[in-house]
Design a protein around this motif. Structure first.
Motif, PDB file in Angstrom:
ATOM      1  N   ALA A 178      20.606  41.839  36.829  1.00 30.72           N
ATOM      2  CA  ALA A 178      21.399  42.140  38.030  1.00 30.72           C
ATOM      3  C   ALA A 178      22.752  42.745  37.668  1.00 30.72           C
ATOM      4  O   ALA A 178      23.280  42.532  36.579  1.00 30.72           O
ATOM      5  CB  ALA A 178      21.611  40.869  38.849  1.00 30.72           C
ATOM      6  N   MET A 179      23.315  43.500  38.610  1.00 30.59           N
ATOM      7  CA  MET A 179      24.679  43.994  38.480  1.00 30.59           C
ATOM      8  C   MET A 179      25.621  42.925  39.019  1.00 30.59           C
ATOM      9  O   MET A 179      25.362  42.335  40.064  1.00 30.59           O
ATOM     10  CB  MET A 179      24.850  45.295  39.265  1.00 30.59           C
ATOM     11  N   LYS A 180      26.705  42.671  38.316  1.00 32.11           N
ATOM     12  CA  LYS A 180      27.629  41.621  38.735  1.00 32.11           C
ATOM     13  C   LYS A 180      28.563  42.089  39.834  1.00 32.11           C
ATOM     14  O   LYS A 180      29.069  41.286  40.604  1.00 32.11           O
ATOM     15  CB  LYS A 180      28.405  41.092  37.534  1.00 32.11           C
ATOM     16  N   GLU A 181      28.836  43.376  39.893  1.00 34.32           N
ATOM     17  CA  GLU A 181      29.656  43.908  40.978  1.00 34.32           C
ATOM     18  C   GLU A 181      28.911  45.091  41.579  1.00 34.32           C
ATOM     19  O   GLU A 181      29.073  46.219  41.147  1.00 34.32           O
ATOM     20  CB  GLU A 181      31.052  44.313  40.492  1.00 34.32           C
ATOM     21  N   TYR A 182      28.086  44.801  42.544  1.00 34.52           N
ATOM     22  CA  TYR A 182      27.273  45.821  43.200  1.00 34.52           C
ATOM     23  C   TYR A 182      27.826  46.023  44.602  1.00 34.52           C
ATOM     24  O   TYR A 182      27.877  45.101  45.408  1.00 34.52           O
ATOM     25  CB  TYR A 182      25.813  45.358  43.240  1.00 34.52           C
ATOM     26  N   ARG A 183      28.299  47.236  44.879  1.00 33.10           N
ATOM     27  CA  ARG A 183      28.999  47.522  46.125  1.00 33.10           C
ATOM     28  C   ARG A 183      28.244  48.526  46.991  1.00 33.10           C
ATOM     29  O   ARG A 183      27.357  49.224  46.521  1.00 33.10           O
ATOM     30  CB  ARG A 183      30.387  48.118  45.830  1.00 33.10           C
ATOM     31  N   VAL A 184      28.697  48.630  48.242  1.00 35.10           N
ATOM     32  CA  VAL A 184      28.201  49.670  49.133  1.00 35.10           C
ATOM     33  C   VAL A 184      28.463  51.030  48.508  1.00 35.10           C
ATOM     34  O   VAL A 184      29.555  51.302  48.003  1.00 35.10           O
ATOM     35  CB  VAL A 184      28.905  49.591  50.514  1.00 35.10           C
TER      36      VAL A 184
END
Length: 551
Positions: free
Chosen positions: A46-52
């Motif tokens: 997983a990505m730890k900082e996944y944003r719009v």
């Protein structure tokens, strides 16, 4: 083919914020239902900082199994550019379990029931997911939308909370991630031979009263023919499914393909039986008048699509139900070859007593179920992030629809253009390649929903004109949530089929004049004898319970 209302007080949706480490571990905001889930051991890849708006890329290569609905119009190919590009962009390899379209729902049920379902189960239409809720075979995905920033952002921006509320079950959760539309998209309406109208000095009708007037004038000129001979009646549960659907809309009632035994009366604030309402009777009365005055071919209710089309091409009729694709690819293409000077146009759905409206709730489309097995995987968080990017991000939706910029399309001035030599749904008959068949893009498993700019980017001029007109109309309120508990669901199922069959049979008899509408009261009493009121009471009880428990 496939409504809007109240805002959920329970949904707390992060519009554009990133999903940080605290949320991923379940220590933060929790999901749609507010329940914190411990996902600390399910973050592999997983990505730890996944944003719009951010490109999802797994931190290590992963693969996920997925049910794939194999459309005969563009049969599955393992070497589609789509599969390769998904892996290149996201680090995820999709492993499709390919099932022919005709067997899809049956095979899906078998796989879920046996515990062999893939992790991702797309192309599921509500309420198909309800059958799998009580067994625990599919996830309450609303508990995990905190992992999906693009999904949450679109729900909030487009005010889709009421639509999502409408698919919640008795536990207040929903089990399907539906396609999300910014604006309602309509599919069907009437089309008319405009050269014949021009010859008779007639304009395209804008109301159902005008439709009657136009048909009457055509009948006077061609007394041996039917102005309207329709299609889409066979293999549907309700005679003339398409016509009744969009005609019913003009009366503010769900009919034809969109028929449901239960409808919400927003004035009385309670559920009623659709097939016994005044609006449903008025719709039947209109169709019965067309048949009685020989303005509509009674064979419309039993003939095949091909028979209806051949009558149009043979000038035995002058109007037929259409969608934008059939208008261009079937009617116009063949008419111009067979009838000199023939022209045909599709009108926005004529307006009736309900005014310029569309049925509510059509901003949700088919969507993705997630197997409960997926939650046991160490890759679960990455999978949900991937689903969010591919199905719900602007870039993912653009990719699924148009492909790879510079390879399958170009984009400039707000317009998408297919590269030379590539066709889409017959757009270039001489092109050696097809965007769906040869590349795997514009696949109904992945391509639905999105901003109006993207959804309308593939419209033909005819469809753009039609959809722009329909998008301006007021949406009718969505039926409020009224989920049945499992025992109630079983009881409702026993009552629903006999009632629906009785509505179907009598609708046709009334329209064809085989049963006079003066017997409407007797027909309603027959429905009562088949437990109509008990079914209505069951849904009203569920509605009141949901209101009490969820505000």
């Amino acid at each position: 083919m496939k409504n809007e209302g109240q805002l959920s007080r329970r949904q707390i949706l992060a519009a554009a914020g990133f999903v940080g480490l605290a949320t991923l571990t379940g220590c933060g905001g929790g999901g749609d239902g507010g329940d914190a889930k411990d996902l600390s051991k399910k973050q592999n890849g997983a990505m730890k900082e996944y944003r719009v708006g951010q490109q999802f890329k797994a931190s290590k290569p992963l693969s996920f199994s997925m049910l794939h609905n194999d459309n005969p119009g563009y049969p599955y190919k393992a070497n589609w550019l789509f599969w390769k590009e998904v892996t290149k962009r996201t680090g995820i390899t999709l492993k499709p379990v390919d099932v022919p379209l005709a067997d899809y729902e049956k095979k899906r049920s078998v796989l879920i029931g046996s515990g062999d379902a893939p992790f991702l189960i797309p192309k599921t239409y509500h309420p198909s997911e309800v059958a799998f809720v009580s067994s625990g075979a599919i996830l309450p995905v609303s508990d995990y939308t905190h992992l999906m920033p693009n999904f949450q952002a679109k729900v909030k921006k487009w005010k889709l909370e009421p639509e999502l509320d409408s698919i919640r079950q008795s536990d207040g959760k929903y089990y399907l991630l539906p396609g999300l539309h910014e604006k309602p998209k309509s599919g069907y309406s009437l089309s008319f031979r405009t050269d014949v109208l021009d010859k008779l000095g007639l304009s395209l009708p804008t109301t159902w009263d005008e439709v009657h007037q136009v048909f009457t004038a055509i009948k006077q000129q061609y007394p041996d023919r039917y102005p309207l001979s329709d299609r889409w009646s066979t293999n549907t549960p309700f005679a003339v499914g398409a016509l009744q659907s969009y005609l019913g809309q003009a009366y503010g009632v769900k009919a034809g393909w969109t028929y449901d035994n239960i409808s919400f009366d927003s004035t009385a604030k309670k559920f009623v039986f659709t097939g016994a309402t005044d609006a449903y009777r008025q719709m039947i009365e209109y169709l019965g008048k067309l048949v009685a005055e020989k303005l509509m071919d009674p064979e419309s209710f039993t003939q095949t699509d091909d028979q209806a089309i051949q009558k149009l091409l043979g000038e035995k009729s002058f109007a037929i139900s259409a969608n934008p694709q059939e208008l261009v690819q079937t009617y116009r293409y063949n008419l111009t070859k067979q009838v000199k000077g023939a022209t045909i146009e599709m009108v926005p759905v004529p307006i009736g007593p309900a005014g310029p409206v569309v049925l509510g709730g059509i901003r949700l489309e088919n969507g993705v179920m997630v197997s409960s097995k997926a939650l046991k995987s160490a890759d679960f968080v990455a999978m949900m992030q991937f689903v969010d990017w591919l199905w719900y991000s602007d870039e993912g939706q653009r990719f699924c629809k148009w492909g790879v910029e510079g390879v399958t399309y170009t984009y400039s001035g707000g317009k998408y253009r297919l590269k030379d030599g590539i066709s889409l749904m017959g757009s270039d008959a001489g092109a050696p390649k097809d965007l769906q068949k040869d590349y795997g893009f514009f696949n109904g498993v992945f391509t639905y929903g999105g901003s109006w700019a993207l959804v309308s980017s593939s419209f033909s001029p005819d469809e753009k004109k039609f959809q722009d007109a329909m998008a301006q109309r007021r949406q009718l309120p969505i039926d409020p949530p009224h989920p049945l508990e499992s025992a109630e669901q079983e009881q409702a199922s026993l009552w629903t089929t006999p009632l629906q069959d009785h509505v179907t049979q009598n609708t046709l008899q009334f329209i064809l004049g085989k049963r006079p509408l003066s017997q409407w009261g007797a027909y309603v009493n027959e429905l009562k004898a088949k437990n109509m009121q008990q079914l209505v009471d069951l849904h009203n009880k569920a509605y009141e319970r949901y209101q009490k428990e969820n505000g």
